[in-house]
Write an enzyme that holds these catalytic residues in place. Structure first.
Site, PDB file in Angstrom:
ATOM      1  N   GLU A 177       0.820  -1.220   0.000  1.00  0.00           N
ATOM      2  CA  GLU A 177       0.000   0.000   0.000  1.00  0.00           C
ATOM      3  C   GLU A 177       0.852   1.268   0.000  1.00  0.00           C
ATOM      4  O   GLU A 177       1.271   1.741   1.055  1.00  0.00           O
ATOM      5  CB  GLU A 177      -0.937   0.019   1.234  1.00  0.00           C
ATOM      6  N   LYS A 219      -2.458  -1.952  -3.162  1.00  0.00           N
ATOM      7  CA  LYS A 219      -3.513  -1.110  -2.591  1.00  0.00           C
ATOM      8  C   LYS A 219      -3.117   0.359  -2.772  1.00  0.00           C
ATOM      9  O   LYS A 219      -2.420   0.930  -1.924  1.00  0.00           O
ATOM     10  CB  LYS A 219      -3.699  -1.442  -1.101  1.00  0.00           C
TER      11      LYS A 219
HETATM   12  P1  13P Z   1      -9.439   4.243   4.171  1.00  0.00           P
HETATM   13  O1  13P Z   1     -10.294   3.535   3.141  1.00  0.00           O
HETATM   14  O2  13P Z   1     -10.254   4.838   5.291  1.00  0.00           O
HETATM   15  O3  13P Z   1      -8.477   5.193   3.533  1.00  0.00           O
HETATM   16  O4  13P Z   1      -8.586   3.125   4.884  1.00  0.00           O
HETATM   17  C1  13P Z   1      -7.990   2.154   4.126  1.00  0.00           C
HETATM   18  C2  13P Z   1      -6.717   1.752   4.754  1.00  0.00           C
HETATM   19  O5  13P Z   1      -6.547   0.610   5.090  1.00  0.00           O
HETATM   20  C3  13P Z   1      -5.676   2.762   4.910  1.00  0.00           C
HETATM   21  O6  13P Z   1      -4.481   2.137   5.269  1.00  0.00           O
END
Ligand code: 13P
Length: 340
Positions: A177, A219
């Site tokens: 991510e 992500k």
């Molecule tokens: P949000 O969808 O609230 O941005 O959170 C997703 C997430 O896991 C951020 O690390």
């Protein structure tokens, strides 16, 4: 490392019409969410809230996996079933956030480096035993005057790749991510430029660290205008720019891309995902891994009251279902206000 296992889990995480619930808020973050509804954050209130989400009737139809925080992975339903076991029985994969947060990066003002690599192999061994089959690590890239720097992007991408390699070694699918924040006043073009640079570096580092692309999930943020930008791009522009940017950087060997919502409203995040899937002919599954966009309505409806658990579950169920529809481009604006 069993490559076939990694591939099977990664494919299940992005199965047709399904996405991932991010319920991995750290104790600090969940306190901020509870403050909004005037609820004290205690181990028991956190447990009760997560139980509300996980026991929502029918949630497994739209949710393939849940990302836990360390505390939650060890908690149980009120009838004494460990949460990971409860979910696994319904065919929902348990996952775990393993980074220890984005910390100020020394010598790089206003930039952060995500920590958590020390001892990670040992923690992954334990998490696997507790039922986790995938993990998450979030790198944070902010846009502002003079930032991000190339060096901060590189340092974060390298940490993401080292984390991913350790996960795959332990048979855990890494969610990689790299989040470019939407907090600034920048326009969508600047977001695309930075997301381009970040994804270039991330996939370079993943290749260098010998990551098995078929056994990971990306992500990312969507390519979107900064929240304070006076000129907001349309939903169609967000969808087109995001797909264009991802096609340039994400190899088709990656089975799926699961977006974060990042501060978009639930309706915006759902519409953007739906429009992207409606474009069609994508080389990977495009799905959601939302925290706030799936939980905001549920949290307000519940308000911390035992008498409102069902109302909270109805809202979570609604947004999970609508995002399930967005997986195939079937969500249309206004659907969220129709009867559940
Ligand atoms: P949000 O969808 O609230 O941005 O959170 C997703 C997430 O896991 C951020 O690390």
């Amino acid at each position: 490392m069993a490559l076939a296992d990694l591939e099977t889990v990664a494919a299940a995480m992005v199965a047709t019409d399904k996405g991932i619930l991010a319920a991995d808020e750290s104790s600090g973050t969940i306190k901020k969410r509870f403050d909004k509804i005037g609820l004290e954050s205690t181990a028991e209130s956190r447990r009760a809230y997560r139980e509300l989400l996980f026991t929502t009737p029918g949630m497994a139809k739209a949710i393939s996996g849940v990302i836990f925080y360390d505390e939650t992975l060890r908690q149980k339903t009120s009838s004494g079933v460990p949460f990971p076991e409860y979910l696994a029985k319904q065919g929902v994969l348990p996952g775990i956030k393993v980074d220890t947060g984005a910390k100020p990066m020394a010598a790089f003002p206003n930039e952060t480096i995500t920590e958590g690599l020390d001892g990670l192999r040992e923690r992954l061994v334990e998490y696997y035993q507790l039922g986790a089959r995938f993990a998450k690590w979030r790198a944070v890239i902010d846009i502002g005057a003079g930032i991000p720097t190339g060096y901060a992007i590189q340092a974060n991408a390298r940490a993401l790749a080292r984390y991913a390699a350790l996960c795959q070694e332990q048979n855990i699918v890494p969610i990689v991510e790299p989040e470019v924040l939407m907090d600034g006043a920048h326009d969508i073009e600047r977001c695309e430029e930075v997301t381009d640079a970040v994804l270039t570096e991330v996939f370079d580092q993943l290749a260098g660290h010998r990551i098995h692309l078929e056994g990971m999930i990306l992500k990312p943020n969507m390519v979107i205008s900064g929240k304070k930008c006076p000129k907001q791009a349309s939903a169609e522009q967000v969808a087109a720019a995001t797909v264009r940017c991802l096609k340039r950087h994400v190899p088709s060997a990656v089975p799926g891309i699961a977006f974060l919502s990042g501060g978009q409203s639930p309706a915006e995040a759902t519409l953007h995902l739906s429009l992207m899937n409606a474009i069609g002919k994508l080389p990977w599954q495009l799905t959601f891994s939302y925290g706030r966009a799936l939980q905001d309505a549920a949290l307000s409806a519940w308000g911390g009251k035992a008498s409102a658990v069902e109302a909270g579950q109805k809202e979570f169920g609604r947004w999970a279902r609508l995002n399930g529809m967005a997986r195939s481009g079937r969500f249309k604006p206004g659907m969220e206000t129709q009867a559940a």
